[in-house]
Design a protein around this motif. Structure first.
Motif, PDB file in Angstrom:
ATOM      1  N   SER A 164       0.836  -1.195   0.000  1.00 46.16           N
ATOM      2  CA  SER A 164       0.000   0.000   0.000  1.00 46.16           C
ATOM      3  C   SER A 164       0.874   1.249   0.000  1.00 46.16           C
ATOM      4  O   SER A 164       1.947   1.281   0.601  1.00 46.16           O
ATOM      5  N   ASP A 166       0.664   5.680   0.226  1.00 45.90           N
ATOM      6  CA  ASP A 166      -0.033   6.945   0.433  1.00 45.90           C
ATOM      7  C   ASP A 166       0.760   8.037  -0.266  1.00 45.90           C
ATOM      8  O   ASP A 166       1.972   8.151  -0.064  1.00 45.90           O
ATOM      9  N   THR A 168       1.152  12.091  -1.010  1.00 47.23           N
ATOM     10  CA  THR A 168       0.843  13.480  -0.704  1.00 47.23           C
ATOM     11  C   THR A 168       1.081  14.288  -1.971  1.00 47.23           C
ATOM     12  O   THR A 168       2.226  14.438  -2.419  1.00 47.23           O
ATOM     13  N   THR A 174      -3.350  18.707   1.941  1.00 51.55           N
ATOM     14  CA  THR A 174      -3.501  17.431   2.642  1.00 51.55           C
ATOM     15  C   THR A 174      -4.458  17.539   3.820  1.00 51.55           C
ATOM     16  O   THR A 174      -5.257  16.629   4.071  1.00 51.55           O
ATOM     17  N   GLY A 178      -6.802  15.124   2.360  1.00 52.85           N
ATOM     18  CA  GLY A 178      -6.125  13.877   2.672  1.00 52.85           C
ATOM     19  C   GLY A 178      -5.092  13.477   1.638  1.00 52.85           C
ATOM     20  O   GLY A 178      -4.605  14.288   0.841  1.00 52.85           O
ATOM     21  N   VAL A 179      -4.755  12.188   1.636  1.00 55.37           N
ATOM     22  CA  VAL A 179      -3.721  11.662   0.743  1.00 55.37           C
ATOM     23  C   VAL A 179      -4.344  10.721  -0.273  1.00 55.37           C
ATOM     24  O   VAL A 179      -5.403  10.130  -0.057  1.00 55.37           O
ATOM     25  N   ARG A 181      -4.542   7.295  -2.442  1.00 52.76           N
ATOM     26  CA  ARG A 181      -4.253   5.898  -2.150  1.00 52.76           C
ATOM     27  C   ARG A 181      -3.804   5.152  -3.409  1.00 52.76           C
ATOM     28  O   ARG A 181      -4.260   5.447  -4.516  1.00 52.76           O
ATOM     29  N   ARG A 234      -9.198   7.242  -5.351  1.00 47.74           N
ATOM     30  CA  ARG A 234      -9.573   7.104  -3.941  1.00 47.74           C
ATOM     31  C   ARG A 234      -8.609   7.892  -3.053  1.00 47.74           C
ATOM     32  O   ARG A 234      -7.400   7.841  -3.253  1.00 47.74           O
ATOM     33  N   TRP A 235      -9.161   8.570  -2.041  1.00 52.00           N
ATOM     34  CA  TRP A 235      -8.393   9.380  -1.102  1.00 52.00           C
ATOM     35  C   TRP A 235      -8.662   8.909   0.316  1.00 52.00           C
ATOM     36  O   TRP A 235      -9.586   8.127   0.566  1.00 52.00           O
ATOM     37  N   SER A 236      -7.872   9.414   1.249  1.00 54.16           N
ATOM     38  CA  SER A 236      -8.083   9.076   2.655  1.00 54.16           C
ATOM     39  C   SER A 236      -9.319   9.762   3.213  1.00 54.16           C
ATOM     40  O   SER A 236      -9.845   9.352   4.246  1.00 54.16           O
ATOM     41  N   THR A 237      -9.797  10.804   2.537  1.00 54.41           N
ATOM     42  CA  THR A 237     -11.077  11.426   2.891  1.00 54.41           C
ATOM     43  C   THR A 237     -12.163  10.873   1.967  1.00 54.41           C
ATOM     44  O   THR A 237     -11.867  10.206   0.976  1.00 54.41           O
ATOM     45  N   THR A 238     -13.394  11.180   2.277  1.00 54.10           N
ATOM     46  CA  THR A 238     -14.501  10.595   1.517  1.00 54.10           C
ATOM     47  C   THR A 238     -14.541  11.082   0.082  1.00 54.10           C
ATOM     48  O   THR A 238     -14.686  10.285  -0.863  1.00 54.10           O
TER      49      THR A 238
END
Length: 268
Positions: A164, A166, A168, A174, A178-179, A181, A234-238
């Motif tokens: 995996s 991440d 930036t 950020t 977010g970051v 994926r 896809r991101w770490s946030t929705t």
């Protein structure tokens, strides 16, 4: 003399032989028990546990086939710039018109792609082999983006398949979005030179930048796709950022390395 007789009499008296002998206080037994439990847990963790670590390195978003530097096959003066920066062109499309001693000549694209940089201007004198443009190889506008992470060579062997990642992204705040994926698609085991990086990215400055601390290894990262975000990834946030991503955007990648067992650290 009197005290000596009293001491001898006390030793010879059996009246206290049935009293229990206290070897340790309860607090001592408690401390010993806690120590044994902690040591047992540490031993089990050392054998069965693992430690996750990551490596961070500079990255750039590109399409999978990279870019190429378009070089002039002739020497002369540029009389016309026939392409625009950001324009998608087919193979063999005209980019520049150059006046040579034998007449006018046209510099054409080698492969289909998007012009990311135009380095020549009207009136400029160029030589054979001069870099006049950078063209990103892309057949269709819907082709997905990838990230190429330039990892120090000493960390390459510890990167597992499908690890995996991440990312930036420099153009994305950020703290707000977010970051990005992704996961490792392939690891190039050969160290990259400044020239090979420049040839792949179509940017000589990035080639120098990514090799300033030694020759790195290129790790190709497939970005996780998403149908619910504006960017398509896809991101770490929705939701992620409310805009699409551009190729040749700089980023920083954090790759999860293979888990290491603590007991290995103690072995010679």
């Amino acid at each position: 003399m009197q005290f000596r007789q009293q001491a001898l009499a006390k030793l010879q008296s059996p009246e206290e032989l049935d009293l229990p002998v206290r070897l340790a206080r309860p607090q001592g037994w408690l401390a010993l028990g806690v120590t044994v439990v902690v040591m047992a847990a540490a031993s089990v963790w050392a054998v069965t546990g693992s430690v996750a670590s990551t490596v961070s390195a500079p990255a750039v978003l590109t399409h999978g086939q990279g870019s190429y530097l378009l070089q002039s096959p002739v020497s002369g003066q540029v009389t016309a710039v026939l392409a625009k920066q950001g324009e998608r062109l087919p193979a063999g499309a005209a980019v520049l018109k150059v006046r040579t001693s034998q007449g006018d000549s046209v510099v054409r694209t080698v492969a289909a792609g998007r012009v990311t940089t135009l380095a020549a201007t009207i009136g400029q004198i160029i030589q054979t082999g001069t870099d006049v443009a950078a063209v990103e190889r892309i057949a269709h506008a819907s082709d997905p983006l990838y990230a190429t992470v330039y990892v120090p060579a000493e960390n390459a062997a510890a990167i597992p398949a499908h690890a995996s990642v991440d990312l930036t992204v420099s153009s994305v705040p950020t703290q707000t979005y977010g970051v990005l994926r992704g996961e490792v698609k392939s690891v190039d085991r050969a160290a990259q030179s400044a020239q090979s990086i420049s040839a792949f990215l179509g940017d000589s400055q990035l080639g120098q930048q990514f090799t300033s601390k030694g020759r790195p290894v290129a790790v190709l990262v497939a970005l996780d796709r998403s149908t619910t975000t504006r960017s398509g990834y896809r991101w770490s946030t929705t939701d992620g950022p409310p805009f699409r991503l551009d190729s040749m955007t700089l980023a920083s990648g954090s790759i999860k390395l293979a888990d290491q067992h603590p007991v290995d650290w103690l072995l010679p």
